[in-house]
Design a protein around this motif. Structure first.
Motif, PDB file in Angstrom:
ATOM      1  N   UNK A 526     -35.510   3.934   3.411  1.00 49.42           N
ATOM      2  CA  UNK A 526     -35.039   3.160   3.961  1.00 49.42           C
ATOM      3  C   UNK A 526     -33.357   3.171   2.765  1.00 49.42           C
ATOM      4  N   UNK A 527     -31.915   2.968   2.716  1.00 45.87           N
ATOM      5  CA  UNK A 527     -31.057   2.551   2.518  1.00 45.87           C
ATOM      6  C   UNK A 527     -30.273   1.543   2.930  1.00 45.87           C
ATOM      7  N   UNK A 528     -29.546   0.079   2.005  1.00 49.38           N
ATOM      8  CA  UNK A 528     -29.173   0.204   1.926  1.00 49.38           C
ATOM      9  C   UNK A 528     -27.297  -0.032   1.101  1.00 49.38           C
ATOM     10  N   UNK A 529     -26.240  -0.232   2.012  1.00 50.68           N
ATOM     11  CA  UNK A 529     -25.544  -0.174   1.410  1.00 50.68           C
ATOM     12  C   UNK A 529     -24.352  -1.145   1.508  1.00 50.68           C
ATOM     13  N   UNK A 530     -24.222  -1.552  -0.017  1.00 51.26           N
ATOM     14  CA  UNK A 530     -23.202  -3.053   0.538  1.00 51.26           C
ATOM     15  C   UNK A 530     -21.628  -3.243  -0.899  1.00 51.26           C
ATOM     16  N   UNK A 531     -20.634  -2.921   0.639  1.00 48.08           N
ATOM     17  CA  UNK A 531     -19.629  -3.427  -0.477  1.00 48.08           C
ATOM     18  C   UNK A 531     -18.353  -3.963  -0.247  1.00 48.08           C
ATOM     19  N   UNK A 532     -18.070  -4.808  -1.444  1.00 44.61           N
ATOM     20  CA  UNK A 532     -17.179  -5.575  -1.730  1.00 44.61           C
ATOM     21  C   UNK A 532     -15.580  -5.224  -2.243  1.00 44.61           C
ATOM     22  N   UNK A 533     -14.583  -5.971  -1.292  1.00 47.08           N
ATOM     23  CA  UNK A 533     -12.935  -5.382  -1.976  1.00 47.08           C
ATOM     24  C   UNK A 533     -12.667  -6.471  -1.958  1.00 47.08           C
ATOM     25  N   UNK A 534     -11.164  -6.958  -2.886  1.00 49.76           N
ATOM     26  CA  UNK A 534     -10.497  -7.723  -2.496  1.00 49.76           C
ATOM     27  C   UNK A 534      -9.701  -6.704  -3.014  1.00 49.76           C
ATOM     28  N   UNK A 535      -7.942  -6.541  -1.524  1.00 50.99           N
ATOM     29  CA  UNK A 535      -6.557  -6.321  -1.385  1.00 50.99           C
ATOM     30  C   UNK A 535      -6.157  -7.639  -2.220  1.00 50.99           C
ATOM     31  N   UNK A 536      -5.137  -7.649  -3.322  1.00 48.91           N
ATOM     32  CA  UNK A 536      -3.552  -8.392  -3.948  1.00 48.91           C
ATOM     33  C   UNK A 536      -2.690  -7.674  -3.511  1.00 48.91           C
ATOM     34  N   UNK A 537      -1.543  -7.438  -2.347  1.00 45.88           N
ATOM     35  CA  UNK A 537      -0.199  -7.781  -2.240  1.00 45.88           C
ATOM     36  C   UNK A 537       0.869  -8.008  -4.041  1.00 45.88           C
ATOM     37  N   UNK A 538       0.614  -7.891  -4.704  1.00 47.01           N
ATOM     38  CA  UNK A 538       1.756  -8.636  -5.627  1.00 47.01           C
ATOM     39  C   UNK A 538       2.917  -8.871  -5.633  1.00 47.01           C
ATOM     40  N   UNK A 539       3.062  -7.709  -5.487  1.00 50.90           N
ATOM     41  CA  UNK A 539       4.833  -7.598  -4.769  1.00 50.90           C
ATOM     42  C   UNK A 539       4.962  -6.533  -2.897  1.00 50.90           C
ATOM     43  N   UNK A 540       6.141  -6.033  -3.218  1.00 46.59           N
ATOM     44  CA  UNK A 540       6.618  -5.252  -1.943  1.00 46.59           C
ATOM     45  C   UNK A 540       5.552  -3.833  -2.302  1.00 46.59           C
ATOM     46  N   UNK A 541       6.202  -3.820  -3.678  1.00 45.34           N
ATOM     47  CA  UNK A 541       5.735  -2.456  -4.123  1.00 45.34           C
ATOM     48  C   UNK A 541       4.133  -1.953  -4.850  1.00 45.34           C
ATOM     49  N   UNK A 542       3.543  -3.578  -5.658  1.00 42.03           N
ATOM     50  CA  UNK A 542       2.717  -3.728  -6.268  1.00 42.03           C
ATOM     51  C   UNK A 542       1.646  -3.978  -5.642  1.00 42.03           C
ATOM     52  N   UNK A 543       0.382  -3.795  -5.935  1.00 42.85           N
ATOM     53  CA  UNK A 543      -0.912  -3.753  -5.208  1.00 42.85           C
ATOM     54  C   UNK A 543      -2.258  -3.298  -5.736  1.00 42.85           C
ATOM     55  N   UNK A 545      -6.351  -3.757  -6.241  1.00 41.92           N
ATOM     56  CA  UNK A 545      -7.627  -3.208  -5.397  1.00 41.92           C
ATOM     57  C   UNK A 545      -9.032  -3.202  -6.289  1.00 41.92           C
ATOM     58  N   UNK A 546      -9.571  -4.522  -6.658  1.00 36.22           N
ATOM     59  CA  UNK A 546     -11.152  -4.437  -6.506  1.00 36.22           C
ATOM     60  C   UNK A 546     -12.020  -3.797  -5.933  1.00 36.22           C
ATOM     61  N   UNK A 547     -13.143  -3.445  -6.324  1.00 34.12           N
ATOM     62  CA  UNK A 547     -13.780  -2.844  -4.829  1.00 34.12           C
ATOM     63  C   UNK A 547     -15.235  -2.695  -6.117  1.00 34.12           C
ATOM     64  N   UNK A 548     -16.350  -3.466  -4.850  1.00 36.27           N
ATOM     65  CA  UNK A 548     -17.477  -3.436  -5.943  1.00 36.27           C
ATOM     66  C   UNK A 548     -18.355  -2.707  -4.781  1.00 36.27           C
ATOM     67  N   UNK A 549     -19.781  -2.454  -5.180  1.00 38.29           N
ATOM     68  CA  UNK A 549     -20.651  -1.342  -4.484  1.00 38.29           C
ATOM     69  C   UNK A 549     -22.080  -1.651  -4.774  1.00 38.29           C
ATOM     70  N   UNK A 550     -23.009  -1.546  -3.878  1.00 37.25           N
ATOM     71  CA  UNK A 550     -23.943  -1.509  -4.210  1.00 37.25           C
ATOM     72  C   UNK A 550     -25.101  -0.707  -3.443  1.00 37.25           C
ATOM     73  N   UNK A 551     -25.265   0.654  -3.869  1.00 32.80           N
ATOM     74  CA  UNK A 551     -26.278   1.628  -3.263  1.00 32.80           C
ATOM     75  C   UNK A 551     -27.632   1.657  -3.227  1.00 32.80           C
ATOM     76  N   UNK A 552     -28.188   1.029  -2.429  1.00 35.09           N
ATOM     77  CA  UNK A 552     -29.921   2.076  -2.810  1.00 35.09           C
ATOM     78  C   UNK A 552     -30.952   2.414  -1.938  1.00 35.09           C
TER      79      UNK A 552
END
Length: 715
Positions: A526-543, A545-552
Motif C-alpha cells: 500500500x502506498x499513499x502520497x499526499x503533496x500540497x503546494x503554494x505558488x505565490x507570484x510576488x512580483x513580475x520577476x519574483x516567485x 513556492x512552498x512544497x510539503x509532502x507525505x509519502x508512506x
C-alpha cells in the motif's frame, strides 16, 4: 526461468525475425521447386513429424534443409508412401499436407510458409527515390528517412537525396529532422519525389523539467533526455523501468525479476558502486521516491532523465547515480475530457536453448550407464517408474507442464477538466498479470487526483494525491528444479493426485509441482502520497513556492510451507510474516527570480531550502508446528513454536540548500552555475555537510552569423 518471458505484442523472437527475412527474400520465387534432379526416393511414413521426414530425405538425397524451427514445429504431421519417386514429387506431397513451400539452391533446400494471395501482395517490393527540402526549397542534409515500424532507414545526402529499396506497397515512410515536423507518406504516393518538411516552432521552444523549475530545451546546458507518455505506454509492462528500456540514450535497463510484478534495474552512466546501490533518484511531482513501480504509467505526462554529474549540484548526494524526473498529468481548462485506455497481451517464454525429449534423455542415460559399467542392463539403467515410462513412451514434457502462456490486461480512465480558477485531473487504473508458472500473479489498483486552484490573481494552491494497492503471488522457490528433471517420469498417481517422487528410482526426483501446491507466498503493498503546494507570484520577476509532502509505503510479506512441503514437513509446517513501514516527510521553500535585462541578456536564479525526514521500520515473526494447512500463514498465532522475532528501524534526516544561476547571452552563450549543500544524519561526525558544485557552458554555434545558413547544423 522466470527471467525469460517475452510479451507477444509488436515484436517477435529471433526465430520469427529470421523467418520473416527468409520470407521476404523468397517472396518473388515460386512456391514449388521448378527444377529438381531426378532421384530415386523411397519413403514410407505415417503420422510423422515434418522434421523427421526432412532428415530422411537428407540421408537419401544429400540435400540440407534450412528452416525456421517454429514453423516446422507448428506444421501438422504427415503420411507419405512413395517408391522410386522424385524429390520434386515428394516435396509436392509435403506442400499439400502442410502448406510449406521449398526453394532449392545448390545443395540446400529452403523451407517457408505457403504464401496466400494477400501475403504475396503485401510483400511485393519496390524502390523509391526523392529529395527532402525545407519550405524554402533548400535541401536538408542528414534528414532521417525510415520505414515505419522497421529498422530499414537512411539519411539524406549533401543534396537532400535519398533512396530506399525493398519497400512493400503498403509501407509507410517517415521523414524527420530536428526542428521540423515529422511527415509520413505511403510508399505508393507520388509525393515521395519531393518531401517538404515544415519547421516546428513548438519543438524549438519546448519546455522541459530540469529540477526545481523548467527551461526551454534549446537553452539546456546539461545532458537531459525526455520521454513522452505515448512512448512509455507503447510497452505493456507493470514496470516503468521496462517501459523506459531503449527510450533514452545512456540509460541501461535490465530485468531483475521477470515474475509478475517484477522490477527492473536502471543504470544511468553505468555502474558506480560495487557494494552500494546504483539506482537513480526518482522525483515524482517534486517528491523524492526510492521506487517508481507503484506509479501508473498512464498518469505520466512526461519523464526526464538527468544524466550528467551536474544533477548532484541540484539534488545532492542522492543524485550520484542520476535523476529521473516524472511529471504527472494535470487538469485542463475547458470541457471535461474523459479518456479510456486498455490493452490485453499474451506472455510466452523466449527460450535460448532446447530441452531434451524422452528419447534423447534415454539415449544419454544408456550411454552414461554403459560408460560407467562397461555393460548394459535395462532394468538397472531405468529403475522404478522410469522403466515403465520408457517402454510405454509416455514421456513428460516438463516445459509444457510447468510453463504456459499467460495473459495480462490493463485498464485506465483519465478525467481532466477545469475552469478559470480550479482545474483537476482524476486517474484510475487497474493492472492484472497472470504468471506463466502455476500459483503466481500480480494485480494493482491505482488512483491519482491532481488539483490546482487559483485563490488570488497571484496565488495558487494545489495538491497531488496518489494511492496504490497491489497484490503479488509468487511460486515456491524450488520451481526451477524442473529444468533437470528426467522426462521418464509420472507426475500424477492413478487417482489424479500428485506424486511426490516422480521416478521412484531412489534418486530424489521430487515433483516440482509438489512444493508449489503445498506452499503459499503472498505480499501486499500500500502506498499513499499526499503533496500540497503554494505558488505565490510576488512580483513580475519574483516567485515563491512552498512544497510539503507525505509519502508512506507499507508492505506485508507472508510465506507458508505446508506440512507436506519437502522443507516445511521437517517442522510440521512453517510460516513467516513480516511488515515494513516507511514514511518520508518533505518540506521545501523555493524562490525563483527571472529577469530579462533586454533582448540580449536573460538571467534567472533559483534558491531552495528543504528538510527531509525518512523513517523505516520492519517487523518479522516466524512459527512452526501446525495442526493442518487450512489457514496457511494466517494460523501463525497458533503455531507450536516460534523463532526469534525481528525488529529493524532506520531514521534519517536531511537538511539541504541550493543555489543556481543561469545566464543567456545573445541566445548563443549559455552559462549555468549551481551549488547544493546537504547536511545528513548519516554523514560522519566531523563531516556533517557535503558540497556539490557544478558549472556548465554551452555555445549555440548555429546562431553565429557565419553559420546561421548552414543546414548541416541541427537547431
Amino acid at each position: 526461468m522466470n527471467n525469460l518471458p517475452n510479451i507477444k505484442r509488436k515484436g517477435r523472437n529471433v526465430h520469427s525475425f529470421l523467418a520473416f527475412l527468409l520470407f521476404v527474400c523468397l517472396s518473388s520465387l515460386p512456391c514449388y521447386i521448378q527444377a529438381q534432379e531426378k532421384k530415386n526416393i523411397t519413403l514410407d511414413v505415417k503420422n510423422e513429424t515434418v522434421e523427421n521426414v526432412f532428415n530422411q530425405l537428407s540421408k537419401q538425397t544429400g540435400y540440407k534443409f534450412f528452416y525456421d524451427q517454429e514453423i516446422v514445429n507448428a506444421a501438422p504431421r504427415i503420411s507419405i508412401k512413395a517408391r522410386n519417386s522424385s524429390l520434386e514429387n515428394i516435396l509436392s506431397m509435403i506442400t499439400v499436407q502442410t502448406n510449406l513451400y521449398f526453394n532449392k539452391k545448390n545443395n540446400t533446400i529452403s523451407v517457408g510458409k505457403q504464401k496466400s494471395q494477400e501475403t504475396i501482395k503485401s510483400t511485393r517490393t519496390k524502390t523509391v527515390n526523392g529529395t527532402v527540402t525545407d519550405q524554402n526549397g533548400e535541401p536538408i542534409i542528414g534528414a532521417n528517412v525510415l520505414v515505419k515500424g522497421t529498422t530499414n532507414g537512411i539519411i539524406t545526402d549533401i543534396n537532400g537525396n535519398y533512396s530506399l529499396a525493398n519497400l512493400t506497397e503498403d509501407a509507410t515512410i517517415q521523414f524527420s529532422y530536428i526542428g521540423y515536423q515529422t511527415t509520413e507518406v505511403k510508399a505508393n504516393s507520388k509525393e515521395l519525389a519531393r518531401i517538404i518538411l515544415k519547421e516546428d516552432s513548438e519543438l524549438l521552444d519546448e519546455v522541459i523539467v530540469v529540477g526545481y523549475g523548467v527551461q526551454k530545451r534549446s537553452d539546456v546546458t546539461g545532458a537531459i533526455s525526455s520521454v513522452t507518455s505515448e512512448k512509455l505506454n507503447s510497452t505493456p509492462s507493470s514496470s516503468l523501468g521496462e517501459m523506459l528500456r531503449g527510450q533514452a540514450a545512456g540509460v541501461q535497463v535490465t530485468m531483475s525479476n521477470a515474475a509478475p510484478g517484477g522490477s527492473s534495474n536502471i543504470l544511468i552512466r553505468g555502474r558506480r558502486s560495487l557494494s552500494g546501490g546504483n539506482d537513480p533518484l526518482y522525483i515524482v511531482d517534486g517528491v523524492p521516491m526510492t521506487s517508481i513501480d507503484d506509479i501508473n504509467s498512464n498518469d505520466i505526462a512526461s519523464l526526464e532523465v538527468l544524466k550528467d554529474a551536474s544533477s548532484q549540484s541540484i539534488y545532492g548526494a542522492r543524485a550520484a547515480n542520476g535523476v529521473i524526473l516524472i511529471t504527472t498529468k494535470r487538469g485542463q481548462t475547458g470541457k471535461m475530457k474523459i479518456s479510456y485506455n486498455t490493452y490485453a497481451a499474451s506472455q510466452s517464454i523466449h527460450k535460448n536453448f532446447e530441452f531434451y525429449n524422452g528419447e534423447e534423455w534415454a539415449a544419454l542415460r544408456k550411454e552414461a550407464y554403459y560408460n560407467a559399467n562397461l555393460s548394459y542392463d535395462e532394468t538397472d539403467c531405468f529403475r522404478g517408474l522410469m522403466l515403465d515410462v520408457f517402454k510405454s513412451g509416455e514421456y513428460v514434457d516438463w516445459e509444457k507442464l510447468m510453463i504456459s502462456s499467460a495473459w495480462q490486461q490493463k485498464h485506465d480512465i483519465l478525467i481532466q477538466s477545469g475552469g478559470d480558477k480550479t482545474k483537476y485531473a482524476l486517474g484510475l487504473g487497474y493492472f492484472d498479470q497472470n504468471g506463466m508458472v502455476p500459483n503466481s500473479g500480480f494485480q494493482r489498483l491505482s488512483g491519482r487526483l491532481n488539483i490546482d486552484h487559483k485563490l488570488l490573481k497571484n496565488l495558487t494552491i494545489g495538491t497531488n494525491f496518489l494511492y496504490t494497492k497491489s497484490w503479488k503471488k509468487t511460486a515456491d522457490g524450488s520451481f526451477n528444479s524442473f529444468i533437470t528433471m528426467p522426462p521418464l517420469a509420472k507426475v500424477y498417481n492413478d487417482d489424479g493426485s500428485l506424486r511426490e517422487d516422480v521416478t521412484e528410482a531412489g534418486e530424489s526426483h521430487y515433483n516440482p509441482l509438489w512444493n508449489i501446491d503445498y506452499s503459499n507466498n503472498k505480499s501486499q503493498t500500500d502506498r499513499l502520497l499526499i503533496n500540497f503546494f503554494v505558488d505565490w507570484k510576488i512580483t513580475k520577476d519574483l516567485s515563491y513556492r512552498a512544497n510539503g509532502s507525505l509519502n508512506t509505503r507499507t508492505v506485508h510479506s507472508n510465506t507458508y510451507q505446508g506440512t507436506k512441503h519437502t522443507t516445511g514437513r521437517n517442522n510440521n509446517g512453517k510460516a513467516t510474516a513480516g511488515t515494513s513501514f516507511s514514511n518520508d516527510y518533505l518540506f521545501e521553500n523555493i524562490v525563483n527570480y527571472v529577469k530579462d535585462l533586454n533582448k540580449n541578456h536573460h538571467f534567472d536564479a533559483t534558491f531552495m531550502q528543504s528538510v527531509n525526514v525518512i523513517e523505516w521500520k520492519n517487523l518479522g515473526i516466524n512459527g512452526t508446528g501446525f495442526a493442518n494447512d487450512d489457514l496457511t500463514y494466517n494460523a501463525i498465532g497458533s503455531a507450536n513454536e516460534y523463532g526469534t522475532p525481528t525488529w529493524e528501524l532506520s531514521d534519517r534526516k536531511l537538511l539541504s540548500f541550493l543555489g543556481r544561476v543561469r545566464y543567456n547571452l545573445f541566445e548563443k552563450y549559455l552559462f549555468t552555475f549551481a551549488l547544493r549543500v546537504d547536511g545528513s544524519s548519516v554523514f560522519g561526525k566531523n563531516n556533517k555537510y557535503g558540497y556539490f558544485p557544478s558549472g556548465a557552458f554551452a555555445w549555440r554555434i548555429n546562431e553565429e552569423s557565419f553559420l546561421k545558413e548552414a543546414k548541416w547544423l541541427p537547431t
